[in-house]
Design an enzyme around this catalytic site. Structure first.
Site, PDB file in Angstrom:
ATOM      1  N   ASP A  17       0.839  -1.198   0.000  1.00 12.54           N
ATOM      2  CA  ASP A  17       0.000   0.000   0.000  1.00 12.54           C
ATOM      3  C   ASP A  17       0.874   1.248   0.000  1.00 12.54           C
ATOM      4  OD1 ASP A  17      -2.172  -1.687   0.240  1.00 12.54           O
ATOM      5  OD2 ASP A  17      -2.254  -1.511   2.430  1.00 12.54           O
TER       6      ASP A  17
HETATM    7  N1  URA Z   1      -1.193  -6.014   3.883  1.00 10.85           N
HETATM    8  C1  URA Z   1      -1.674  -4.742   3.926  1.00 10.85           C
HETATM    9  O1  URA Z   1      -2.680  -4.502   4.559  1.00 10.85           O
HETATM   10  N2  URA Z   1      -1.011  -3.798   3.257  1.00 10.85           N
HETATM   11  C2  URA Z   1       0.123  -4.003   2.588  1.00 10.85           C
HETATM   12  O2  URA Z   1       0.691  -3.081   2.025  1.00 10.85           O
HETATM   13  C3  URA Z   1       0.625  -5.317   2.558  1.00 10.85           C
HETATM   14  C4  URA Z   1      -0.050  -6.315   3.209  1.00 10.85           C
END
Ligand code: URA
Length: 228
Positions: A100
């Site tokens: 993310d």
């Molecule tokens: N899980 C999440 O919630 N975000 C990420 O970036 C990676 C795994």
């Protein structure tokens, strides 16, 4: 230009030691001539054969980055810088999976589609380990519930995950799939809210001393292990 032994090892014809052996035994030809010295330099236009079979030499790049917040795991974007801006340019690069925009940590960037496909294939259950900080109070049986698989908002049951609660603010979790916001959503189902997330490991690779926003190339040994 790249050393012949390095190129062959990159392409998966064995470890550096094994491909040197192939070269020394005379099994490798470049432009129809046997080449016996492993530091011979080749380029992409050279015709290479092993045991008289043509092989196509493509240059693959494998970068490991420590992604900072604010970068998106995509190859193009109008609004935010992409993770590709963190590594030297090379044709066809893309990130292997996604973190993310507000997640930090380990991400592979490559142009090797086959490797990416293998690492992301759910049935290969490649381990991804995260460190997180959270607010709220996690349910008492959080560790066991992770192992059992968690019902995420009635959309899917997560695959077994290994949760370690470090204290009332920090934890670590190992997951083997890569569903959208998976770690954040697992922690949410357990009564917490992730306020900081960092990927610290993927399969055999860790961040070690790689600084935030920095990159390095993977070693041949690391690439080979990733392919196992
Ligand atoms: N899980 C999440 O919630 N975000 C990420 O970036 C990676 C795994």
């Amino acid at each position: 230009m790249i050393r012949l032994d390095k190129a062959l090892a990159h392409m998966g014809y064995g470890s550096r030691k094994e491909v040197k052996e192939l070269i020394r035994k005379g099994y490798v030809k470049v432009n129809e001539e046997v080449v016996l010295n492993d530091d011979y330099k080749i380029e992409e236009t050279d015709a290479i054969t092993i045991y008289d079979e043509n092989i196509h030499y493509e240059t693959y790049k494998y970068y490991l980055i420590n992604k900072p917040q604010g970068y998106i795991s995509a190859t193009i974007s109008d609004n935010y810088p992409t993770v590709l801006e963190l590594v030297p340019y090379y044709n066809g690069l893309f990130p292997v999976g996604r973190l993310d925009i507000d997640t930090e940590g380990l991400l592979i960037i490559t142009n090797d589609g086959a490797l990416a496909h293998n690492l992301l294939k759910p049935k290969h259950e490649v381990e991804k380990e995260y460190y997180f900080r959270y607010t709220g109070t996690l349910v008492a049986d959080a560790v066991q519930r992770c192992l059992n698989g968690i019902n995420i908002n009635n959309e899917y049951i997560s695959k077994p995950a290994k949760l370690e609660i470090i204290n009332e603010e920090e934890g670590e979790i190992i997951i083997t799939e890569g569903k959208y916001h998976e770690v954040k959503r697992i922690v949410q189902e357990l009564g917490g809210e992730v306020i900081y997330l960092q990927r610290i490991r993927m399969k055999n690779l860790t961040l070690a001393n790689l600084g935030l926003g920095s990159w390095r190339e993977l070693t041949i040994e690391e690439i080979q292990k990733l392919k196992e």
